[in-house]
Structure formats: C-alpha cells, structure tokens
Enzyme design. Structure first.
Site, mmCIF file in Angstrom:
data_model
loop_
_atom_site.group_PDB
_atom_site.id
_atom_site.type_symbol
_atom_site.label_atom_id
_atom_site.label_comp_id
_atom_site.label_asym_id
_atom_site.label_seq_id
_atom_site.Cartn_x
_atom_site.Cartn_y
_atom_site.Cartn_z
ATOM 1 N N ARG A 124 0.815 -1.236 0.000
ATOM 2 C CA ARG A 124 0.000 0.000 0.000
ATOM 3 C C ARG A 124 0.843 1.278 0.000
ATOM 4 O O ARG A 124 0.361 2.351 0.375
ATOM 5 C CB ARG A 124 -0.969 0.032 1.179
ATOM 6 C CG ARG A 124 -1.944 -1.140 1.158
ATOM 7 C CD ARG A 124 -3.136 -0.894 2.043
ATOM 8 N NE ARG A 124 -4.007 -2.049 2.025
ATOM 9 C CZ ARG A 124 -3.858 -3.096 2.831
ATOM 10 N NH1 ARG A 124 -2.898 -3.121 3.723
ATOM 11 N NH2 ARG A 124 -4.680 -4.116 2.748
ATOM 12 N N LYS A 146 3.204 11.348 -11.222
ATOM 13 C CA LYS A 146 2.431 10.422 -12.065
ATOM 14 C C LYS A 146 3.268 9.178 -12.272
ATOM 15 O O LYS A 146 4.420 9.265 -12.728
ATOM 16 C CB LYS A 146 2.123 11.055 -13.422
ATOM 17 C CG LYS A 146 0.953 12.001 -13.411
ATOM 18 C CD LYS A 146 0.583 12.370 -14.847
ATOM 19 C CE LYS A 146 -0.560 13.346 -14.889
ATOM 20 N NZ LYS A 146 -0.847 13.806 -16.264
ATOM 21 N N GLU A 188 9.892 18.993 -24.692
ATOM 22 C CA GLU A 188 9.170 19.246 -23.434
ATOM 23 C C GLU A 188 9.667 20.544 -22.778
ATOM 24 O O GLU A 188 8.911 21.227 -22.086
ATOM 25 C CB GLU A 188 9.335 18.062 -22.465
ATOM 26 C CG GLU A 188 8.873 16.711 -23.020
ATOM 27 C CD GLU A 188 7.350 16.537 -23.093
ATOM 28 O OE1 GLU A 188 6.622 17.455 -22.670
ATOM 29 O OE2 GLU A 188 6.908 15.479 -23.580
ATOM 30 N N LYS A 230 7.017 23.181 -13.994
ATOM 31 C CA LYS A 230 6.192 21.994 -13.711
ATOM 32 C C LYS A 230 5.763 21.989 -12.247
ATOM 33 O O LYS A 230 4.609 21.682 -11.931
ATOM 34 C CB LYS A 230 6.939 20.712 -14.076
ATOM 35 C CG LYS A 230 6.056 19.496 -13.792
ATOM 36 C CD LYS A 230 6.209 18.338 -14.706
ATOM 37 C CE LYS A 230 5.129 17.294 -14.396
ATOM 38 N NZ LYS A 230 5.321 16.038 -15.064
ATOM 39 N N GLU A 240 -4.576 16.805 -11.596
ATOM 40 C CA GLU A 240 -5.006 17.187 -12.946
ATOM 41 C C GLU A 240 -6.517 17.325 -13.083
ATOM 42 O O GLU A 240 -7.142 16.713 -13.950
ATOM 43 C CB GLU A 240 -4.456 16.197 -13.982
ATOM 44 C CG GLU A 240 -4.496 16.788 -15.395
ATOM 45 C CD GLU A 240 -3.809 15.933 -16.438
ATOM 46 O OE1 GLU A 240 -2.631 15.611 -16.257
ATOM 47 O OE2 GLU A 240 -4.460 15.600 -17.425
ATOM 48 N N ARG A 244 -3.201 21.607 -14.507
ATOM 49 C CA ARG A 244 -2.088 20.703 -14.840
ATOM 50 C C ARG A 244 -2.208 20.182 -16.272
ATOM 51 O O ARG A 244 -1.215 19.820 -16.889
ATOM 52 C CB ARG A 244 -2.028 19.539 -13.831
ATOM 53 C CG ARG A 244 -0.859 18.603 -14.084
ATOM 54 C CD ARG A 244 -0.620 17.625 -12.950
ATOM 55 N NE ARG A 244 0.457 16.710 -13.308
ATOM 56 C CZ ARG A 244 1.099 15.927 -12.461
ATOM 57 N NH1 ARG A 244 0.793 15.941 -11.188
ATOM 58 N NH2 ARG A 244 2.070 15.127 -12.885
ATOM 59 N N ASN A 248 -0.185 19.111 -21.236
ATOM 60 C CA ASN A 248 -0.457 18.220 -22.370
ATOM 61 C C ASN A 248 -0.457 18.959 -23.706
ATOM 62 O O ASN A 248 -0.921 18.415 -24.708
ATOM 63 C CB ASN A 248 -1.804 17.515 -22.164
ATOM 64 C CG ASN A 248 -1.766 16.597 -20.956
ATOM 65 O OD1 ASN A 248 -0.753 15.972 -20.674
ATOM 66 N ND2 ASN A 248 -2.866 16.539 -20.222
ATOM 67 N N HIS A 251 0.152 17.128 -26.951
ATOM 68 C CA HIS A 251 0.132 15.690 -26.663
ATOM 69 C C HIS A 251 -1.027 14.959 -27.333
ATOM 70 O O HIS A 251 -0.885 13.801 -27.694
ATOM 71 C CB HIS A 251 0.124 15.446 -25.147
ATOM 72 C CG HIS A 251 1.468 15.669 -24.507
ATOM 73 N ND1 HIS A 251 2.155 16.857 -24.602
ATOM 74 C CD2 HIS A 251 2.263 14.842 -23.784
ATOM 75 C CE1 HIS A 251 3.291 16.761 -23.952
ATOM 76 N NE2 HIS A 251 3.398 15.553 -23.452
ATOM 77 N N HIS A 255 0.034 12.046 -29.460
ATOM 78 C CA HIS A 255 -0.381 10.660 -29.174
ATOM 79 C C HIS A 255 -1.015 10.028 -30.399
ATOM 80 O O HIS A 255 -0.831 8.840 -30.659
ATOM 81 C CB HIS A 255 -1.383 10.622 -28.006
ATOM 82 C CG HIS A 255 -0.717 10.737 -26.667
ATOM 83 N ND1 HIS A 255 -1.405 11.116 -25.543
ATOM 84 C CD2 HIS A 255 0.553 10.511 -26.271
ATOM 85 C CE1 HIS A 255 -0.573 11.143 -24.514
ATOM 86 N NE2 HIS A 255 0.617 10.779 -24.934
ATOM 87 N N HIS A 268 8.434 9.954 -28.324
ATOM 88 C CA HIS A 268 7.354 10.764 -27.748
ATOM 89 C C HIS A 268 7.615 12.270 -27.955
ATOM 90 O O HIS A 268 6.745 13.005 -28.420
ATOM 91 C CB HIS A 268 7.245 10.417 -26.265
ATOM 92 C CG HIS A 268 6.285 11.259 -25.511
ATOM 93 N ND1 HIS A 268 4.923 11.157 -25.676
ATOM 94 C CD2 HIS A 268 6.483 12.238 -24.584
ATOM 95 C CE1 HIS A 268 4.326 12.032 -24.890
ATOM 96 N NE2 HIS A 268 5.249 12.700 -24.212
#
Ligand code: NAD
Ligand code: GLY
Length: 369
Positions: A124, A146, A188, A230, A240, A244, A248, A251, A255, A268
């Site tokens: 946990r 993340k 980025e 960031k 998010e 936040r 993206n 993105h 993607h 990426h």
C-alpha cells in the site's frame, strides 16, 4: 558534519508531500543528499540493462551504508508493463522488504514510471526517490508523481499518483544520452515556454546553440526553469482536475501520431514537437495567436532538430484516434491551445473545420516532401 547543498534546488509544494528537486552535476556521488531522504534501512535500486553499466555502481556506492539491493530491468517502452512491475514486487518479497523501504528509480521515464508505480502499490505504498537520466525525465516525468505502466490496449492505463521524497537531477548523466533522445527532451522544455513562460521561450531562442552543445550551465538552467514551471502547475493542481492539463500541449496530436505509427517510428518528444506546431497552427486559425508567434514557435522547434510536419497519415485517421484520446470529454474533443507564446488554455471551443484544415495541412505537407 556540514551538509552540502547543490547549487540549484526547486521545491515542489504539496504540504506534507512536498519535496526538493536537486539540480547539479556530480550529485550521484553526494551520499549525504540521498541519505537525507531515506527514512528506513532497506533500499532497492531499480534500473535497466543500458543504465546499469553506466551509473549503477555510482548510485550503489552513494547508498552503501543501507541494506541495499538492486534489480536490472530490460530496456524499452515495451517492458513498461504489469509483468515487469511484478518482477520488482517479486524481488521485494523475496528479499523481505517492509513498509519502511525506499525504492530508487535510476533511469529515464520508463524506469521512473515503473519504479514509482511499484512504490505506490507495494504494501500500500513505500517511499521512493527519482534519479532521472534522460532530458525528458529530468524536466518532466520525474517530477509530479504520475506513475504507471501500459496495458496492451493503452499507454499509461494503469497507474497511481505517488510523489517521490526527492528528485536527484544529476546533469552528468546527460553526457551519455543519445542525441536523438536528447533532442526529444528539448520538445518538453520548449513546451514550458509556450504554455506559461514567455521569458524562458525568448531565452531558448537566444541560447539554443549552447543547449544543443550540452553546455553545463545551459543544461542546469533549462532543467531548473522547466522544473520550476512543472512544480508550479503540480502544486496548483496535483491530480489534474484543471490547470495541470496545460502540460499536455501538443500531446493529443502527438499521441495520435504515436498511435498511428504503432509507437515504433517516432519518439514521444518528436511527436509532441509536431503536435505543438499543430496546436499553434490551429490557435492561429482561431485568431488567438498571431502568425508571427506561430512562425517563432515552428522556427524554435525546427532549430532544435525536431520534426515540424506529421508523417504521411490520413487526416481522418488522426482525427479518429484523437477522439478516443483520454482527454476527450463527454464526446467533445478537448485540446490545449495557445493564446500566444507563454499563454495556453484547455478548450473545447475550437472550430472543427479549422481542426480538419490543420490536420490536412500537416499531413499533406508531409506528402509533398
Ligand atoms: P526511456 O526511459 O525509454 O529512455 C530512453 C532511452 O534512453 C532508453 O533506451 C534508456 O535506456 C536510454 N537512457 C536513459 N538515460 C540514459 C543515459 N543517461 N545515457 C544513455 N542512455 C540512456 O524514455 P524517456 O523518454 O526518458 O521516457 C519516456 C517514458 O516516460 C514514457 O513511458 C512516458 O509515458 C513517460 N512519461 C511519464 C511522465 C510522467 O509524468 N510520469 C511524463 C512524460 C513521459
Ligand atoms: N507530463 C504530464 C504531467 O505530469 O502532468
């Protein structure tokens, strides 16, 4: 004993989960810095087969006083899976790691995401530290908590938010990073300038040559400035639910390109680079961004050696993939677009015909190449 502080530290402010990002060269040798953020005695270093011969001994020497173990994973995005995470769980159980253990992720975004996910879920939740080694990881993935792995039907589909206890950004690790990976990370970096930091964008326009030459001071500066940007967004919106999502930018377009090319041809950061050009193009068509700002965006991305055109794909196919992207809300596609350099917004209020024109412009231009 006096405590040595690295020259550049950025704080991520999240109340009791706040943590520092240390940025400097030679940090991997700084045993005291690591020690400060390890509460228990058991430490597992997680890395991959490419990084192990380069940096594992250095990390283990710095951690020598702990009850230390290591696990070396296969390299590659295709190994960012629950199976690989299970190998790490197995190692932790076999070696009797308890709830006060600390996991140290030594690698790029793949190692960092897997290590963080295992740390979030083993018994946990145990402690973890990020030691990022790609530019992308130094400026983005190691910061913000993340974590996750891919599912055969989607990237990052299984994950958790779990903040590290610190991020050790040792710029020396960039010396061995392949050029293409380095440039992909710059996408980025440019993103932060575009979404909320005009002065940083201007600085990048003026100093790109030093960055590309991997000048030590320039690297430290772009990592620090990116992490500051960031950290600001993560502190404002950790999970998010709003702001936040600006991270993206490019993105959703990117993607779609990665998915349409089966994640094999484009890195990426390369897909995000074109995606940011497409977002800027659509924003200009909407009258939110000037043509001059659009040209500056495209010029900086191109000067960084990044692609500014999409591959040969049917625009309708890209549009279809974008629609199933997880950022679509209630059936309406939501995009991060620009109001100018340094100002972004998340919106559903764009013109569909303008989006189609952008998709056609970027894919048709590739046909003409
Ligand atoms: P990566 O981790 O696959 O690293 C790229 C390649 O460079 C790998 O082959 C790696 O072994 C090698 N490498 C790493 N550091 C090196 C070094 N110093 N010297 C030589 N080789 C080195 O890729 P990445 O671009 O770092 O990360 C991509 C991953 O990050 C994706 O899975 C993506 O989903 C994830 N990501 C996560 C977040 C987040 O917020 N958690 C954000 C962005 C991206
Ligand atoms: N890379 C996007 C985020 O961390 O939110």
């Amino acid at each position: 004993m006096p405590i040595s502080h690295p020259g550049h530290t950025v704080q991520v402010d999240l109340q009791e989960r706040s943590y520092p990002i240390y940025i400097d060269h030679g940090l991997l040798q700084n045993a005291e810095l690591l020690r400060r953020h390890i509460p228990g005695t058991q430490v597992l270093v997680v890395t991959n087969e490419t990084l192990a011969p380069l940096y594992l001994e250095r990390a283990c020497t710095a951690l020598a006083e702990f009850d230390l173990d290591r696990i070396i994973l296969p390299d590659g995005e295709q190994h960012k899976t629950l199976e690989t995470a299970t190998r790490v769980y197995d190692a932790l159980i076999d070696r009797g790691f308890n709830r006060s253990a600390t996991l140290v992720g030594l690698g790029g975004g793949v190692v960092g995401d897997i290590t963080g996910f295992v740390a979030a879920t083993y018994q946990r939740g145990v402690h973890f530290i990020q030691i990022p080694t790609t530019l992308l990881a130094l400026v983005d993935s190691a910061v913000g908590g993340k974590t996750g792995v891919n599912h055969p039907r989607g990237k990052n589909m299984i994950g958790a938010f779990h903040q590290p206890r610190c991020v050790l950004a040792d710029t020396d690790t960039l010396e061995t990073l392949p050029e293409r990976e380095f440039r992909a990370g710059i996408a980025e970096v440019i993103k932060y300038g575009l979404i909320q930091d005009y002065a940083f964008f201007q600085w990048l326009e003026r100093h790109l040559a030093q960055v590309l030459a991997r000048d030590a001071a320039a690297l430290t500066y772009i990592i620090e400035q990116s992490c500051r940007n960031k950290a600001y967004l993560v502190a404002a919106d950790e999970r998010e639910s709003g702001q936040r999502a600006l991270l993206n930018l490019g993105h959703t377009f990117g993607h779609a390109i990665e998915t349409a090319t089966s994640y094999r041809e484009w890195l990426h950061g390369e897909a995000v680079a074109v995606g940011m050009c497409m977002a800027a193009h659509l924003s200009t068509a909407m009258g939110w961004m000037t043509s001059k700002a659009y040209e500056r965006t495209q010029s900086l991305i191109e000067a960084a050696g990044l692609p500014v055109l999409a591959p040969r794909l049917a625009p309708a196919e890209l549009r279809r993939i974008m629609a199933i992207d997880k950022k679509a809300s209630r059936g309406r596609l939501r995009l991060v677009l620009l109001e100018g350099i340094g100002s972004a917004l998340v919106t559903e209020e764009f013109d569909d015909a303008a989006l189609t024109a952008t998709l056609e412009r970027f894919t048709a231009a590739a046909d003409a190449e």
